[in-house]
Design a protein around this motif. Structure first.
Motif, PDB file in Angstrom:
ATOM      1  N   ASP A  73     -11.109  38.131  19.328  1.00 24.21           N
ATOM      2  CA  ASP A  73     -12.413  38.831  19.468  1.00 24.21           C
ATOM      3  C   ASP A  73     -13.391  37.993  20.526  1.00 24.21           C
ATOM      4  O   ASP A  73     -13.940  38.819  21.457  1.00 24.21           O
ATOM      5  CB  ASP A  73     -13.173  39.048  18.357  1.00 24.21           C
ATOM      6  CG  ASP A  73     -12.477  40.057  17.117  1.00 24.21           C
ATOM      7  OD1 ASP A  73     -11.642  40.991  17.691  1.00 24.21           O
ATOM      8  OD2 ASP A  73     -12.816  40.093  16.202  1.00 24.21           O
TER       9      ASP A  73
ATOM     10  N   TRP B 135      -4.453  41.756  27.273  1.00 18.99           N
ATOM     11  CA  TRP B 135      -4.314  42.219  26.008  1.00 18.99           C
ATOM     12  C   TRP B 135      -3.899  43.751  25.890  1.00 18.99           C
ATOM     13  O   TRP B 135      -3.053  43.966  24.887  1.00 18.99           O
ATOM     14  CB  TRP B 135      -5.487  41.822  25.187  1.00 18.99           C
ATOM     15  CG  TRP B 135      -5.437  41.794  23.769  1.00 18.99           C
ATOM     16  CD1 TRP B 135      -5.938  42.865  22.882  1.00 18.99           C
ATOM     17  CD2 TRP B 135      -4.984  40.784  22.888  1.00 18.99           C
ATOM     18  NE1 TRP B 135      -5.595  42.600  21.620  1.00 18.99           N
ATOM     19  CE2 TRP B 135      -4.982  41.637  21.561  1.00 18.99           C
ATOM     20  CE3 TRP B 135      -4.193  39.832  22.953  1.00 18.99           C
ATOM     21  CZ2 TRP B 135      -4.623  40.954  20.370  1.00 18.99           C
ATOM     22  CZ3 TRP B 135      -3.504  39.229  21.805  1.00 18.99           C
ATOM     23  CH2 TRP B 135      -3.875  39.820  20.440  1.00 18.99           C
ATOM     24  N   GLU B 136      -4.601  44.459  26.609  1.00 19.19           N
ATOM     25  CA  GLU B 136      -4.250  46.053  26.585  1.00 19.19           C
ATOM     26  C   GLU B 136      -3.067  46.337  26.928  1.00 19.19           C
ATOM     27  O   GLU B 136      -2.341  47.525  26.647  1.00 19.19           O
ATOM     28  CB  GLU B 136      -5.145  46.643  27.356  1.00 19.19           C
ATOM     29  CG  GLU B 136      -6.831  46.638  27.081  1.00 19.19           C
ATOM     30  CD  GLU B 136      -7.870  46.965  27.935  1.00 19.19           C
ATOM     31  OE1 GLU B 136      -7.389  47.452  29.245  1.00 19.19           O
ATOM     32  OE2 GLU B 136      -9.207  46.818  27.814  1.00 19.19           O
TER      33      GLU B 136
ATOM     34  N   SER C  53     -13.411  37.055  28.557  1.00 19.70           N
ATOM     35  CA  SER C  53     -12.524  36.986  29.641  1.00 19.70           C
ATOM     36  C   SER C  53     -11.989  38.446  30.076  1.00 19.70           C
ATOM     37  O   SER C  53     -11.481  38.917  29.220  1.00 19.70           O
ATOM     38  CB  SER C  53     -11.321  35.866  29.346  1.00 19.70           C
ATOM     39  OG  SER C  53     -10.528  36.084  30.395  1.00 19.70           O
ATOM     40  N   ALA C  54     -12.454  38.766  31.231  1.00 19.94           N
ATOM     41  CA  ALA C  54     -12.179  40.023  31.582  1.00 19.94           C
ATOM     42  C   ALA C  54     -10.435  40.117  31.957  1.00 19.94           C
ATOM     43  O   ALA C  54      -9.605  41.041  31.669  1.00 19.94           O
ATOM     44  CB  ALA C  54     -12.743  40.473  32.891  1.00 19.94           C
ATOM     45  N   GLU C  55     -10.079  38.967  32.275  1.00 19.23           N
ATOM     46  CA  GLU C  55      -8.472  38.760  32.493  1.00 19.23           C
ATOM     47  C   GLU C  55      -7.822  38.879  31.349  1.00 19.23           C
ATOM     48  O   GLU C  55      -6.832  39.490  31.158  1.00 19.23           O
ATOM     49  CB  GLU C  55      -8.230  37.340  33.161  1.00 19.23           C
ATOM     50  CG  GLU C  55      -6.697  37.101  33.529  1.00 19.23           C
ATOM     51  CD  GLU C  55      -6.394  35.818  34.060  1.00 19.23           C
ATOM     52  OE1 GLU C  55      -5.433  35.496  34.593  1.00 19.23           O
ATOM     53  OE2 GLU C  55      -7.355  34.788  33.973  1.00 19.23           O
ATOM     54  N   PHE C  56      -8.228  38.207  30.037  1.00 16.19           N
ATOM     55  CA  PHE C  56      -7.781  38.555  29.038  1.00 16.19           C
ATOM     56  C   PHE C  56      -7.552  39.910  28.233  1.00 16.19           C
ATOM     57  O   PHE C  56      -6.642  40.313  27.743  1.00 16.19           O
ATOM     58  CB  PHE C  56      -8.219  37.462  27.813  1.00 16.19           C
ATOM     59  CG  PHE C  56      -7.704  37.555  26.545  1.00 16.19           C
ATOM     60  CD1 PHE C  56      -6.551  36.592  26.279  1.00 16.19           C
ATOM     61  CD2 PHE C  56      -8.111  38.471  25.631  1.00 16.19           C
ATOM     62  CE1 PHE C  56      -6.067  36.721  25.116  1.00 16.19           C
ATOM     63  CE2 PHE C  56      -7.535  38.499  24.184  1.00 16.19           C
ATOM     64  CZ  PHE C  56      -6.574  37.500  24.013  1.00 16.19           C
ATOM     65  N   ARG C  57      -8.839  40.343  28.539  1.00 17.91           N
ATOM     66  CA  ARG C  57      -8.985  41.837  28.108  1.00 17.91           C
ATOM     67  C   ARG C  57      -7.748  42.693  28.678  1.00 17.91           C
ATOM     68  O   ARG C  57      -7.197  43.476  28.226  1.00 17.91           O
ATOM     69  CB  ARG C  57     -10.494  42.477  28.229  1.00 17.91           C
ATOM     70  CG  ARG C  57     -11.290  41.794  27.513  1.00 17.91           C
ATOM     71  CD  ARG C  57     -12.616  42.754  27.380  1.00 17.91           C
ATOM     72  NE  ARG C  57     -13.214  42.855  28.873  1.00 17.91           N
ATOM     73  CZ  ARG C  57     -14.192  41.932  29.229  1.00 17.91           C
ATOM     74  NH1 ARG C  57     -14.410  40.834  28.589  1.00 17.91           N
ATOM     75  NH2 ARG C  57     -14.449  42.124  30.704  1.00 17.91           N
ATOM     76  N   GLU C  58      -7.703  42.604  30.092  1.00 23.12           N
ATOM     77  CA  GLU C  58      -6.698  43.341  30.676  1.00 23.12           C
ATOM     78  C   GLU C  58      -5.098  42.985  30.157  1.00 23.12           C
ATOM     79  O   GLU C  58      -4.401  44.118  30.122  1.00 23.12           O
ATOM     80  CB  GLU C  58      -6.932  43.085  32.328  1.00 23.12           C
ATOM     81  CG  GLU C  58      -5.851  43.828  33.059  1.00 23.12           C
ATOM     82  CD  GLU C  58      -5.817  43.487  34.528  1.00 23.12           C
ATOM     83  OE1 GLU C  58      -4.814  43.858  35.257  1.00 23.12           O
ATOM     84  OE2 GLU C  58      -6.709  42.714  35.019  1.00 23.12           O
TER      85      GLU C  58
ATOM     86  N   LEU D 162     -11.509  38.394  23.830  1.00 25.85           N
ATOM     87  CA  LEU D 162     -11.694  39.373  24.792  1.00 25.85           C
ATOM     88  C   LEU D 162     -13.333  39.601  25.085  1.00 25.85           C
ATOM     89  O   LEU D 162     -13.527  40.555  26.082  1.00 25.85           O
ATOM     90  CB  LEU D 162     -11.750  40.738  23.444  1.00 25.85           C
ATOM     91  CG  LEU D 162     -10.420  41.191  23.087  1.00 25.85           C
ATOM     92  CD1 LEU D 162     -10.128  41.832  21.892  1.00 25.85           C
ATOM     93  CD2 LEU D 162      -9.487  41.762  24.431  1.00 25.85           C
ATOM     94  N   ALA D 163     -14.267  39.138  24.397  1.00 21.90           N
ATOM     95  CA  ALA D 163     -15.525  38.990  25.039  1.00 21.90           C
ATOM     96  C   ALA D 163     -15.948  38.027  26.186  1.00 21.90           C
ATOM     97  O   ALA D 163     -16.741  38.327  26.824  1.00 21.90           O
ATOM     98  CB  ALA D 163     -16.643  38.584  23.758  1.00 21.90           C
TER      99      ALA D 163
ATOM    100  N   ARG E 267      -0.331  37.478  21.171  1.00 25.45           N
ATOM    101  CA  ARG E 267       0.059  38.920  20.610  1.00 25.45           C
ATOM    102  C   ARG E 267       1.172  38.804  19.468  1.00 25.45           C
ATOM    103  O   ARG E 267       0.893  39.422  18.281  1.00 25.45           O
ATOM    104  CB  ARG E 267       0.517  39.966  21.539  1.00 25.45           C
ATOM    105  CG  ARG E 267      -0.367  40.875  22.206  1.00 25.45           C
ATOM    106  CD  ARG E 267      -0.621  41.715  21.349  1.00 25.45           C
ATOM    107  NE  ARG E 267      -1.572  42.648  22.013  1.00 25.45           N
ATOM    108  CZ  ARG E 267      -2.455  43.862  21.603  1.00 25.45           C
ATOM    109  NH1 ARG E 267      -2.010  43.807  20.255  1.00 25.45           N
ATOM    110  NH2 ARG E 267      -3.047  44.550  22.214  1.00 25.45           N
TER     111      ARG E 267
END
Length: 293
Positions: A207, A220-221, A213-218, A210-211, A190
């Protein structure tokens, strides 16, 4: 037109000149310059081919074919790795790319040979050099012994953040530590994303993560930002077991390059286990001493 590691193939590889440059450069580097023992059967000056291959993260056979002007043309990632292993400065690195028929990559974030020399002299500690994307640019022999081969070819497979979130086998640490380490990786990324907003390499990495890994998406948000300057980790090594280390991170002026040194954690048996790993590594190199140069 072929793309690779930020370089574009623009001409034909000058195989003879490329091979000659590698041989001459290899002869100039002493084993001590890269943290390797002199050995007892060294008959020629400089490094052995297998030593350069190990430092570059490529097979000895592939490197040997490059020095003999045989086989396929080198990829951009191989040219870059070999230039690092041979401690080329920027002009020498760019020259090597031109001999390979490629435009050299931008000079931003280049690892100075002096920093590699410093890391190589820390022979009793695992040390690696990364960029601000998490790509591993250099590992000394102790880091390879502790963490395995981190430079295995290709920008994503050499990226610690990508491998952490996409390769379960890469998480060779106690499972109870995973959540914390995941959060540290994301907060680090970040900070890089904020500092280098809009630049293609960081945008593409985020990008893709994010596409993938669901863990990374969570994580990152959450928008948590923080640059790691020190840490404590436990590596689960298949030969010596759990090794608890204290990590110290030194940054270049622009925070584009990071030198990470791993010290044995106080109050643990990590120092003895690192000593044992060093013995294991010396035994492997001693067995390799009988190989022809």
């Amino acid at each position: 037109m072929r793309l690779g590691a930020g370089s574009i193939l623009v001409g034909v590889t000058d195989r003879k000149a490329f091979a000659d440059f590698l041989r001459r450069r290899r002869a100039l580097i002493r084993p001590a310059d890269v943290g390797l023992p002199e050995g007892i059967r060294r008959r020629t000056p400089g490094l052995r081919r297998e030593e350069v291959a190990m430092l570059a993260g490529v097979s000895t056979d592939h490197y040997t074919r490059l020095e003999q002007a045989r086989g396929s043309a080198p990829s951009a990632s191989v040219v870059n790795a070999v230039a690092r292993a041979l401690q080329c400065d920027l002009d020498e690195r760019d020259h090597l790319y031109h001999l390979a028929g490629m435009n050299p990559p931008p000079r931003r974030g280049h690892v100075r040979p002096g920093l590699v020399a410093l890391a190589s002299r820390l022979t009793d500690l695992p040390v690696m050099i990364c960029n601000d994307l998490g790509e591993v640019l250099f590992t000394n022999p102790m880091a390879e012994l502790l963490m395995g081969h981190l430079r295995v070819g290709g920008r994503k497979t050499e990226n610690m953040v990508w491998r952490w979130f996409t390769d379960p086998a890469f998480r060779q640490m106690p499972e109870e530590d995973w959540d914390r380490i995941s959060a540290v990786h994301v907060s680090d990324l970040r900070a890089t994303h904020a500092r280098r907003a809009g630049e293609p390499d960081i945008t593409a990495l985020v990008d893709d993560l994010l596409a993938a890994s669901a863990e990374f998406r969570e994580l990152w948000e959450r928008h948590e930002v923080g640059v790691r300057r020190a840490d404590r980790k436990t590596f689960l090594h298949p030969e010596v077991g759990a090794v608890e280390v204290r990590c110290e991170v030194l940054f270049s002026e622009g925070q584009e390059i990071q030198l990470v040194a791993y010290f044995p954690a106080e109050g643990t048996d990590a120092a003895e286990k690192l000593d044992l790993l060093r013995v294991i590594g010396t035994q492997r190199l001693t067995r390799a001493d009988s190989s022809p140069t």
